[in-house]
Design a protein around this motif. Sequence first.
Motif, PDB file in Angstrom:
ATOM      1  N   GLU A   1     -11.553   6.781  -0.354  1.00 49.27           N
ATOM      2  CA  GLU A   1     -11.804   8.052  -1.180  1.00 49.27           C
ATOM      3  C   GLU A   1     -12.999   8.509  -1.505  1.00 49.27           C
ATOM      4  O   GLU A   1     -13.159   9.611  -1.973  1.00 49.27           O
ATOM      5  CB  GLU A   1     -10.728   8.327  -2.074  1.00 49.27           C
TER       6      GLU A   1
ATOM      7  N   LYS B   1      -0.086   5.239   0.330  1.00 48.33           N
ATOM      8  CA  LYS B   1      -0.919   5.465   1.535  1.00 48.33           C
ATOM      9  C   LYS B   1      -0.862   4.391   2.728  1.00 48.33           C
ATOM     10  O   LYS B   1      -0.640   3.249   1.881  1.00 48.33           O
ATOM     11  CB  LYS B   1      -2.303   5.599   0.890  1.00 48.33           C
TER      12      LYS B   1
ATOM     13  N   PHE C   1       0.923   2.948  -3.587  1.00 50.18           N
ATOM     14  CA  PHE C   1      -0.509   3.771  -3.363  1.00 50.18           C
ATOM     15  C   PHE C   1      -0.077   5.070  -2.650  1.00 50.18           C
ATOM     16  O   PHE C   1      -0.715   5.972  -2.541  1.00 50.18           O
ATOM     17  CB  PHE C   1      -1.564   3.165  -2.847  1.00 50.18           C
TER      18      PHE C   1
ATOM     19  N   SER D   1       0.824  -1.101   0.039  1.00 53.20           N
ATOM     20  CA  SER D   1       0.037   0.160   0.041  1.00 53.20           C
ATOM     21  C   SER D   1       1.009   1.246  -0.219  1.00 53.20           C
ATOM     22  O   SER D   1       0.721   2.226  -0.662  1.00 53.20           O
ATOM     23  CB  SER D   1      -0.973  -0.069   1.324  1.00 53.20           C
TER      24      SER D   1
ATOM     25  N   HIS E   1      -8.588   1.576  -1.503  1.00 57.49           N
ATOM     26  CA  HIS E   1      -8.413   3.049  -1.487  1.00 57.49           C
ATOM     27  C   HIS E   1      -9.244   3.799  -2.245  1.00 57.49           C
ATOM     28  O   HIS E   1      -9.584   4.777  -1.876  1.00 57.49           O
ATOM     29  CB  HIS E   1      -6.848   3.180  -1.975  1.00 57.49           C
TER      30      HIS E   1
END
Length: 153
Positions: free
Chosen positions: A80, A23, A21, A17, A76
């Motif tokens: 979001e 994040k 990403f 992650s 993710h």
Amino acid sequence: MDHLNEASLYRLVNHLSQTHFNKPFVHVVRFNSRLRTTGGRYIPAINTIEINPKYALEMDHEELVGIIKHELCHYHLHIEGKGYKHRDRDFKDLLKATGSPRHCQPLPSLKEQSNYIYSCRSCGLTYKRKRRVNTSKYVCGKCRGRLVMREHV
């Protein structure tokens, strides 16, 4: 991969992650041995990723990483508030951007599981089936000829 427990699975997921990403992964990831036809799934209601442990045992590390990246795309995007389902453009774009696979490979243990082999008396076409076929009820899909069982494994 049989040394992978849930703690090391979490570390792997969080590492992927962060790497792909940028994040953190801050929710739950766990193995679910009841998953049969898929490598993993994301459950939006509880922000949980479940991984099929057979993929960790039977497949190579790259396949497992691909499954985790795919599920992280769902995760993710959902966090979001974007389109996180397979049909959504956001999801398809993120799969492409992170190099995540759209589908996982079938497990080697499930690939060749045909227990019954039938053939048509007329045209000779062969049918592999997991379940027994009632040959008095079903006919060849190509020529409508009679089916006969050739092999029972």
